[in-house]
Write a protein that holds these residues in place. Structure first.
Motif, PDB file in Angstrom:
ATOM      1  N   MET A   1       0.863  -1.178   0.000  1.00 58.67           N
ATOM      2  CA  MET A   1       0.000   0.000   0.000  1.00 58.67           C
ATOM      3  C   MET A   1       0.900   1.230   0.000  1.00 58.67           C
ATOM      4  SD  MET A   1      -2.812  -1.346   2.744  1.00 58.67           S
ATOM      5  CE  MET A   1      -1.562  -2.182   3.718  1.00 58.67           C
ATOM      6  N   ASN A   2       0.462   2.274  -0.711  1.00 52.31           N
ATOM      7  CA  ASN A   2       1.290   3.468  -0.808  1.00 52.31           C
ATOM      8  C   ASN A   2       0.428   4.631  -1.300  1.00 52.31           C
ATOM      9  OD1 ASN A   2       3.559   5.118  -0.795  1.00 52.31           O
ATOM     10  ND2 ASN A   2       4.806   3.745  -2.037  1.00 52.31           N
ATOM     11  N   SER A   3       1.058   5.781  -1.433  1.00 51.01           N
ATOM     12  CA  SER A   3       0.443   6.949  -2.053  1.00 51.01           C
ATOM     13  C   SER A   3       1.520   7.633  -2.882  1.00 51.01           C
ATOM     14  CB  SER A   3      -0.144   7.898  -1.009  1.00 51.01           C
ATOM     15  OG  SER A   3       0.872   8.337  -0.131  1.00 51.01           O
ATOM     16  N   ARG A   4       1.074   8.495  -3.789  1.00 50.43           N
ATOM     17  CA  ARG A   4       2.003   9.162  -4.699  1.00 50.43           C
ATOM     18  C   ARG A   4       1.596  10.628  -4.811  1.00 50.43           C
ATOM     19  NH1 ARG A   4       4.122   6.745 -10.277  1.00 50.43           N
ATOM     20  NH2 ARG A   4       4.487   8.660 -11.400  1.00 50.43           N
ATOM     21  N   GLN A   5       2.554  11.523  -4.568  1.00 55.62           N
ATOM     22  CA  GLN A   5       2.277  12.953  -4.660  1.00 55.62           C
ATOM     23  C   GLN A   5       3.303  13.605  -5.567  1.00 55.62           C
ATOM     24  OE1 GLN A   5       0.863  15.160  -1.208  1.00 55.62           O
ATOM     25  NE2 GLN A   5       1.121  13.308   0.033  1.00 55.62           N
ATOM     26  N   GLY A   6       2.825  14.420  -6.498  1.00 55.95           N
ATOM     27  CA  GLY A   6       3.712  15.108  -7.416  1.00 55.95           C
ATOM     28  C   GLY A   6       4.557  14.163  -8.244  1.00 55.95           C
ATOM     29  N   GLY A   7       4.025  12.955  -8.510  1.00 54.64           N
ATOM     30  CA  GLY A   7       4.760  11.975  -9.298  1.00 54.64           C
ATOM     31  C   GLY A   7       5.752  11.149  -8.503  1.00 54.64           C
ATOM     32  N   ASN A   8       5.861  11.399  -7.186  1.00 56.05           N
ATOM     33  CA  ASN A   8       6.828  10.682  -6.351  1.00 56.05           C
ATOM     34  C   ASN A   8       6.109   9.748  -5.375  1.00 56.05           C
ATOM     35  OD1 ASN A   8       9.187  12.070  -7.362  1.00 56.05           O
ATOM     36  ND2 ASN A   8       8.417  13.848  -6.246  1.00 56.05           N
ATOM     37  N   TRP A   9       6.551   8.481  -5.369  1.00 57.75           N
ATOM     38  CA  TRP A   9       6.012   7.521  -4.412  1.00 57.75           C
ATOM     39  C   TRP A   9       6.475   7.881  -3.011  1.00 57.75           C
ATOM     40  CZ3 TRP A   9       2.122   4.619  -5.659  1.00 57.75           C
ATOM     41  CH2 TRP A   9       1.959   4.217  -6.984  1.00 57.75           C
ATOM     42  N   GLU A  10       5.619   7.630  -2.039  1.00 54.93           N
ATOM     43  CA  GLU A  10       5.957   7.896  -0.645  1.00 54.93           C
ATOM     44  C   GLU A  10       6.400   6.588   0.010  1.00 54.93           C
ATOM     45  OE1 GLU A  10       2.436  10.224   0.576  1.00 54.93           O
ATOM     46  OE2 GLU A  10       3.784  11.923   0.239  1.00 54.93           O
ATOM     47  N   GLU A  11       6.457   6.561   1.339  1.00 54.63           N
ATOM     48  CA  GLU A  11       6.925   5.362   2.033  1.00 54.63           C
ATOM     49  C   GLU A  11       5.906   4.236   1.902  1.00 54.63           C
ATOM     50  OE1 GLU A  11       8.455   3.895   6.412  1.00 54.63           O
ATOM     51  OE2 GLU A  11       8.241   6.030   6.014  1.00 54.63           O
ATOM     52  N   GLU A  12       6.388   3.115   1.395  1.00 49.97           N
ATOM     53  CA  GLU A  12       5.544   1.953   1.143  1.00 49.97           C
ATOM     54  C   GLU A  12       5.222   1.216   2.439  1.00 49.97           C
ATOM     55  OE1 GLU A  12       6.400  -0.568  -2.492  1.00 49.97           O
ATOM     56  OE2 GLU A  12       7.181  -1.858  -0.892  1.00 49.97           O
ATOM     57  N   VAL A  13       4.003   0.721   2.534  1.00 58.13           N
ATOM     58  CA  VAL A  13       3.599  -0.162   3.626  1.00 58.13           C
ATOM     59  C   VAL A  13       3.384  -1.533   3.008  1.00 58.13           C
ATOM     60  CG1 VAL A  13       1.832  -0.653   5.342  1.00 58.13           C
ATOM     61  CG2 VAL A  13       2.498   1.718   4.894  1.00 58.13           C
ATOM     62  N   SER A  14       4.088  -2.540   3.522  1.00 58.95           N
ATOM     63  CA  SER A  14       4.035  -3.872   2.935  1.00 58.95           C
ATOM     64  C   SER A  14       3.732  -4.908   4.018  1.00 58.95           C
ATOM     65  CB  SER A  14       5.372  -4.188   2.276  1.00 58.95           C
ATOM     66  OG  SER A  14       5.358  -5.467   1.683  1.00 58.95           O
ATOM     67  N   THR A  15       2.981  -5.942   3.644  1.00 61.10           N
ATOM     68  CA  THR A  15       2.697  -7.033   4.564  1.00 61.10           C
ATOM     69  C   THR A  15       2.746  -8.349   3.800  1.00 61.10           C
ATOM     70  OG1 THR A  15       1.062  -8.001   6.064  1.00 61.10           O
ATOM     71  CG2 THR A  15       0.192  -6.725   4.225  1.00 61.10           C
ATOM     72  N   SER A  16       3.119  -9.406   4.490  1.00 63.58           N
ATOM     73  CA  SER A  16       3.151 -10.730   3.867  1.00 63.58           C
ATOM     74  C   SER A  16       1.825 -11.460   4.065  1.00 63.58           C
ATOM     75  CB  SER A  16       4.311 -11.555   4.443  1.00 63.58           C
ATOM     76  OG  SER A  16       4.137 -11.706   5.834  1.00 63.58           O
ATOM     77  N   VAL A  17       0.845 -10.810   4.675  1.00 61.70           N
ATOM     78  CA  VAL A  17      -0.466 -11.423   4.880  1.00 61.70           C
ATOM     79  C   VAL A  17      -1.257 -11.343   3.572  1.00 61.70           C
ATOM     80  CG1 VAL A  17      -2.641 -11.280   6.142  1.00 61.70           C
ATOM     81  CG2 VAL A  17      -0.476 -10.834   7.330  1.00 61.70           C
ATOM     82  N   ILE A  18      -1.547 -12.495   3.002  1.00 63.74           N
ATOM     83  CA  ILE A  18      -2.356 -12.583   1.779  1.00 63.74           C
ATOM     84  C   ILE A  18      -3.699 -13.183   2.183  1.00 63.74           C
ATOM     85  CG2 ILE A  18      -2.564 -13.568  -0.528  1.00 63.74           C
ATOM     86  CD1 ILE A  18      -0.227 -11.672  -0.322  1.00 63.74           C
ATOM     87  N   SER A  19      -4.754 -12.409   2.074  1.00 61.56           N
ATOM     88  CA  SER A  19      -6.073 -12.853   2.535  1.00 61.56           C
ATOM     89  C   SER A  19      -6.958 -13.361   1.406  1.00 61.56           C
ATOM     90  CB  SER A  19      -6.761 -11.698   3.269  1.00 61.56           C
ATOM     91  OG  SER A  19      -5.995 -11.331   4.386  1.00 61.56           O
ATOM     92  N   PHE A  20      -6.400 -13.487   0.212  1.00 60.53           N
ATOM     93  CA  PHE A  20      -7.135 -13.986  -0.939  1.00 60.53           C
ATOM     94  C   PHE A  20      -6.898 -15.491  -1.051  1.00 60.53           C
ATOM     95  CE2 PHE A  20      -6.307  -9.556  -1.584  1.00 60.53           C
ATOM     96  CZ  PHE A  20      -7.447  -9.069  -2.193  1.00 60.53           C
ATOM     97  N   GLU A  21      -7.871 -16.222  -1.614  1.00 57.68           N
ATOM     98  CA  GLU A  21      -7.740 -17.669  -1.749  1.00 57.68           C
ATOM     99  C   GLU A  21      -7.567 -18.050  -3.213  1.00 57.68           C
ATOM    100  OE1 GLU A  21     -10.494 -20.109   0.515  1.00 57.68           O
ATOM    101  OE2 GLU A  21     -11.085 -18.300   1.620  1.00 57.68           O
ATOM    102  N   ASP A  22      -6.606 -18.908  -3.461  1.00 56.11           N
ATOM    103  CA  ASP A  22      -6.295 -19.364  -4.813  1.00 56.11           C
ATOM    104  C   ASP A  22      -7.528 -20.011  -5.447  1.00 56.11           C
ATOM    105  OD1 ASP A  22      -4.945 -20.024  -7.108  1.00 56.11           O
ATOM    106  OD2 ASP A  22      -3.498 -21.360  -6.145  1.00 56.11           O
ATOM    107  N   GLY A  23      -7.898 -19.535  -6.647  1.00 57.31           N
ATOM    108  CA  GLY A  23      -8.993 -20.125  -7.386  1.00 57.31           C
ATOM    109  C   GLY A  23     -10.383 -19.704  -6.937  1.00 57.31           C
ATOM    110  N   GLN A  24     -10.479 -18.868  -5.926  1.00 57.24           N
ATOM    111  CA  GLN A  24     -11.778 -18.471  -5.386  1.00 57.24           C
ATOM    112  C   GLN A  24     -12.100 -17.020  -5.736  1.00 57.24           C
ATOM    113  OE1 GLN A  24     -13.862 -20.680  -3.729  1.00 57.24           O
ATOM    114  NE2 GLN A  24     -12.282 -22.060  -4.509  1.00 57.24           N
ATOM    115  N   PRO A  25     -13.390 -16.718  -5.980  1.00 61.35           N
ATOM    116  CA  PRO A  25     -13.784 -15.319  -6.177  1.00 61.35           C
ATOM    117  C   PRO A  25     -13.478 -14.512  -4.923  1.00 61.35           C
ATOM    118  CG  PRO A  25     -15.596 -16.810  -6.710  1.00 61.35           C
ATOM    119  CD  PRO A  25     -14.519 -17.632  -6.068  1.00 61.35           C
ATOM    120  N   PHE A  26     -13.268 -13.222  -5.094  1.00 62.93           N
ATOM    121  CA  PHE A  26     -13.009 -12.358  -3.939  1.00 62.93           C
ATOM    122  C   PHE A  26     -13.975 -11.189  -3.932  1.00 62.93           C
ATOM    123  CE2 PHE A  26     -10.154 -10.740  -7.266  1.00 62.93           C
ATOM    124  CZ  PHE A  26     -10.489  -9.388  -7.280  1.00 62.93           C
TER     125      PHE A  26
END
Length: 138
Positions: free
Chosen positions: A64-89
């Motif tokens: 997750m991130n935001s971008r201002q004036g064409g520049n990316w800001e500090e990224e927030v990253s997590t290894s938690v994947i809450s989506f299921e393979d092959g399943q609708p979300f």
């Protein structure tokens, strides 16, 4: 059910209490590392300012991130994947007074603080390796 075009764009007006609901499926198995990207853009044309950037890399992380004036800001990253393979979300993004609250299939999974006023968001774009059935804003 008919699928929406990808990339999908929708003109919006967001405020505290707005809820974005995105329904779809990944178009390939997770071992092929499909991605999902949602951007809340402050301009109808261009991507210089992105109030909220949400990107899922199904092999191992969410960014997750935001971008201002064409520049990316500090990224927030997590290894938690809450989506299921092959399943609708069902991806939900609730605009709260200080942050975005993200749910996957009804379960609260992620939060991201506002860096750009959500009231300045003009367009939502959803794209990458997904098939979409609906994108609604209430």
């Amino acid at each position: 059910m008919e699928c929406l075009p990808v990339p999908y764009t929708k003109y919006v007006s967001l405020s505290v209490g707005s809820f974005v609901k995105i329904k779809g499926t990944f178009v390939m198995p997770f071992n092929m590392n499909p991605e999902l990207q949602v951007d809340f853009l402050t301009e109808a044309e261009g991507n210089e300012n992105i109030a909220f950037h949400f990107r899922v890399y199904c092999d191992n992380h969410v960014v997750m991130n935001s971008r201002q004036g064409g520049n990316w800001e500090e990224e927030v990253s997590t290894s938690v994947i809450s989506f299921e393979d092959g399943q609708p979300f069902e991806l939900g993004i609730l605009v709260l007074s200080t942050e975005y609250q993200v749910t996957v299939n009804g379960h609260q999974c992620y939060t991201f603080p506002h860096r750009i006023d959500p009231g300045s968001v003009k367009m939502i774009q959803v794209w990458r390796d997904v098939s979409l059935t609906s994108v609604t804003v209430t």
